[in-house]
Motif scaffolding. Structure first.
Motif, PDB file in Angstrom:
ATOM      1  N   VAL A 179       0.845  -1.209   0.000  1.00  0.00           N
ATOM      2  CA  VAL A 179       0.000   0.000   0.000  1.00  0.00           C
ATOM      3  C   VAL A 179       0.873   1.249   0.000  1.00  0.00           C
ATOM      4  O   VAL A 179       0.617   2.206  -0.734  1.00  0.00           O
ATOM      5  N   ALA A 180       1.956   1.219   0.776  1.00  0.00           N
ATOM      6  CA  ALA A 180       2.855   2.377   0.842  1.00  0.00           C
ATOM      7  C   ALA A 180       3.511   2.624  -0.512  1.00  0.00           C
ATOM      8  O   ALA A 180       3.591   3.760  -0.988  1.00  0.00           O
ATOM      9  N   GLN A 181       3.945   1.547  -1.145  1.00  0.00           N
ATOM     10  CA  GLN A 181       4.573   1.681  -2.471  1.00  0.00           C
ATOM     11  C   GLN A 181       3.578   2.195  -3.510  1.00  0.00           C
ATOM     12  O   GLN A 181       3.929   2.966  -4.399  1.00  0.00           O
ATOM     13  N   LEU A 182       2.339   1.759  -3.353  1.00  0.00           N
ATOM     14  CA  LEU A 182       1.274   2.210  -4.257  1.00  0.00           C
ATOM     15  C   LEU A 182       1.123   3.724  -4.164  1.00  0.00           C
ATOM     16  O   LEU A 182       1.039   4.439  -5.169  1.00  0.00           O
ATOM     17  N   GLN A 183       1.112   4.193  -2.910  1.00  0.00           N
ATOM     18  CA  GLN A 183       0.957   5.633  -2.668  1.00  0.00           C
ATOM     19  C   GLN A 183       2.150   6.406  -3.251  1.00  0.00           C
ATOM     20  O   GLN A 183       1.975   7.423  -3.915  1.00  0.00           O
ATOM     21  N   GLN A 184       3.350   5.855  -3.034  1.00  0.00           N
ATOM     22  CA  GLN A 184       4.558   6.506  -3.550  1.00  0.00           C
ATOM     23  C   GLN A 184       4.552   6.586  -5.078  1.00  0.00           C
ATOM     24  O   GLN A 184       5.047   7.538  -5.660  1.00  0.00           O
ATOM     25  N   LEU A 185       3.989   5.568  -5.702  1.00  0.00           N
ATOM     26  CA  LEU A 185       3.955   5.543  -7.164  1.00  0.00           C
ATOM     27  C   LEU A 185       2.944   6.569  -7.699  1.00  0.00           C
ATOM     28  O   LEU A 185       3.234   7.326  -8.630  1.00  0.00           O
ATOM     29  N   LEU A 186       1.759   6.588  -7.092  1.00  0.00           N
ATOM     30  CA  LEU A 186       0.675   7.426  -7.630  1.00  0.00           C
ATOM     31  C   LEU A 186       0.853   8.913  -7.316  1.00  0.00           C
ATOM     32  O   LEU A 186       0.564   9.761  -8.162  1.00  0.00           O
ATOM     33  N   ASN A 187       1.303   9.207  -6.098  1.00  0.00           N
ATOM     34  CA  ASN A 187       1.339  10.593  -5.621  1.00  0.00           C
ATOM     35  C   ASN A 187       1.956  11.590  -6.620  1.00  0.00           C
ATOM     36  O   ASN A 187       1.267  12.535  -7.041  1.00  0.00           O
ATOM     37  N   PRO A 188       3.207  11.381  -7.034  1.00  0.00           N
ATOM     38  CA  PRO A 188       3.825  12.376  -7.934  1.00  0.00           C
ATOM     39  C   PRO A 188       3.115  12.470  -9.278  1.00  0.00           C
ATOM     40  O   PRO A 188       2.974  13.566  -9.820  1.00  0.00           O
ATOM     41  N   ILE A 189       2.633  11.346  -9.788  1.00  0.00           N
ATOM     42  CA  ILE A 189       1.976  11.343 -11.104  1.00  0.00           C
ATOM     43  C   ILE A 189       0.665  12.123 -11.039  1.00  0.00           C
ATOM     44  O   ILE A 189       0.348  12.931 -11.919  1.00  0.00           O
ATOM     45  N   LEU A 190      -0.069  11.910  -9.940  1.00  0.00           N
ATOM     46  CA  LEU A 190      -1.350  12.608  -9.771  1.00  0.00           C
ATOM     47  C   LEU A 190      -1.122  14.114  -9.614  1.00  0.00           C
ATOM     48  O   LEU A 190      -1.817  14.932 -10.210  1.00  0.00           O
ATOM     49  N   GLN A 191      -0.116  14.450  -8.799  1.00  0.00           N
ATOM     50  CA  GLN A 191       0.174  15.871  -8.540  1.00  0.00           C
ATOM     51  C   GLN A 191       0.515  16.602  -9.830  1.00  0.00           C
ATOM     52  O   GLN A 191       0.010  17.699 -10.091  1.00  0.00           O
ATOM     53  N   LYS A 192       1.306  15.901 -10.634  1.00  0.00           N
ATOM     54  CA  LYS A 192       1.730  16.496 -11.902  1.00  0.00           C
ATOM     55  C   LYS A 192       0.513  16.758 -12.800  1.00  0.00           C
ATOM     56  O   LYS A 192       0.491  17.721 -13.575  1.00  0.00           O
ATOM     57  N   ALA A 193      -0.510  15.909 -12.667  1.00  0.00           N
ATOM     58  CA  ALA A 193      -1.709  16.046 -13.495  1.00  0.00           C
ATOM     59  C   ALA A 193      -2.728  16.983 -12.862  1.00  0.00           C
ATOM     60  O   ALA A 193      -3.859  17.104 -13.345  1.00  0.00           O
ATOM     61  N   GLY A 194      -2.391  17.603 -11.729  1.00  0.00           N
ATOM     62  CA  GLY A 194      -3.274  18.590 -11.123  1.00  0.00           C
ATOM     63  C   GLY A 194      -4.160  18.047 -10.011  1.00  0.00           C
ATOM     64  O   GLY A 194      -5.066  18.731  -9.535  1.00  0.00           O
TER      65      GLY A 194
END
Ligand code: ZN
Ligand code: ZN
Length: 357
Positions: free
Chosen positions: A253-268
């Motif tokens: 779950v932690a790795q999932l969050q680490q993967l998604l967080n920057p990508i989502l932020q970049k997309a707004g």
């Protein structure tokens, strides 16, 4: 009640069939094998002997094992069949007020038995007159037993006459239409010798009929082989899925969050948060975030996010759940599902491959 017997009776009967089967196998190996095309090591008298030994051992291994596999079900079926016969006999309603056609007295019921009639077993009641000793046979339901058989040539019911000489009753059946005639003897004095005792039965029973332990060992072994063969077949047929499953990245779950967080932020999308995991077949977990791009329409935003998540998680053990993404006043939510373990990953890979158009 007459049909159902002790379980030991059926076990002995089943084993008798197994013994006969196995003896036939050995006999056929001993008599019918042509060694002319066999490899060098099976040539010559000694070689033949060795060949027969190997072959009968192999054939008997399966014969004995398969006989064991079917044994308990077969015995269960046999006993159920005989129990049903007894029940049919027991439940049959006896005809009442059966009168002797000779002296008009009420007859006494003597016995009931199952007799085949028109391809079906039905209950036949026997009655006897205590005065003149004559008998009547009446089916359950009241129909009189008709001793006449249909003529094999023209189907007309045949007339029959009995003639007794000493202990031999000769019955002659004559067709009134085509005059076809058949006769057969029934010898009252004849005794039927009991089936001869098979002196090697117990010995061969031990040899050919597997004990519970031996039988279970065979069944487990064969089932394992079958499973293995199925797996090999499955791997061959679903090579793409196995390859894809091997490449799946298993994320915590932690790795999932680490993967998604920057990508989502970049997309707004900001304030990405995961809820409490729910354990089912795998793990389901709610997520939520906010869209900072106010110029995006709701359906546009949720559609874009859905695609982004699917694309990002494509090669991981996580998927966006079927309900997709919900958008309300700039707030987006949904659920992710993660799986682990070889079998679940394979299933996931198979599903993903199916979804590729
Ligand atoms: Zn009578
Ligand atoms: Zn006839």
């Amino acid at each position: 009640m007459t049909n159902l017997r002790e379980k030991e009776y059926y076990e002995a009967l089943y084993d008798k069939l197994t013994v006969e089967d196995c003896r036939r196998v050995e006999e056929s190996v001993n008599n019918n094998i042509d060694f002319s095309d066999a490899p060098e090591e099976f040539q010559g008298e000694e070689g033949h002997e060795r060949g027969r030994h190997v072959l009968s051992g192999l054939m008997l291994y399966f014969k004995k094992g398969e006989a064991f596999r079917k044994k308990s079900d077969t015995i269960h079926d046999w006993m159920a069949r005989d129990r049903a016969k007894d029940e049919q006999l027991y439940k049959a309603i006896q005809p009442t007020e059966v009168i002797c056609l000779h002296c008009g007295l009420t007859m006494t019921s003597k016995s009931r038995e199952l007799v085949e009639r028109e391809g079906q077993e039905r209950v036949l009641f026997m009655f006897k007159c205590s005065n003149c000793k004559r008998a009547r046979a009446i089916w359950e339901g009241g129909a009189e037993w008709d001793p006449r058989n249909p003529c094999p040539k023209c189907q007309t019911l045949m007339e029959h006459t009995d003639k007794r000489v000493g202990d031999v009753i000769t019955t002659t059946e004559t067709c009134p239409k085509c005059k076809h005639q058949e006769s057969f003897d029934f010898d009252l004095g004849k005794t039927y010798p009991p089936e001869p005792v098979d002196p090697h039965f117990e010995e061969d029973r031990k040899k050919y009929c597997l004990s519970n332990e031996e039988g279970m060992e065979y069944v487990i072994q064969q089932d394992n082989i079958e499973r293995l063969l199925n797996q090999i077949k499955d791997e061959k047929e679903n090579k793409a899925a196995y390859d894809a499953a091997a490449k799946i990245q298993t994320l915590s779950v932690a790795q999932l969050q680490q993967l998604l967080n920057p990508i989502l932020q970049k997309a707004g999308y900001i304030n990405f948060a995961l809820g409490k995991p729910e354990f089912m077949r795998g793990v389901a977990i709610e997520f939520a975030m906010q869209d900072t791009k106010t110029d995006r329409a709701s359906h546009e935003s949720s559609k874009f996010l859905k695609k982004l998540i699917e694309e990002t998680l494509k090669e991981t053990n996580w998927r966006l759940m079927n309900e997709g993404v919900t958008y309300r006043l700039g707030f987006l939510s949904g659920r992710l599902k993660g799986v682990e373990g070889e079998e679940s990953l394979l299933e996931l890979a198979k599903k993903s491959l199916k979804n590729i158009p």
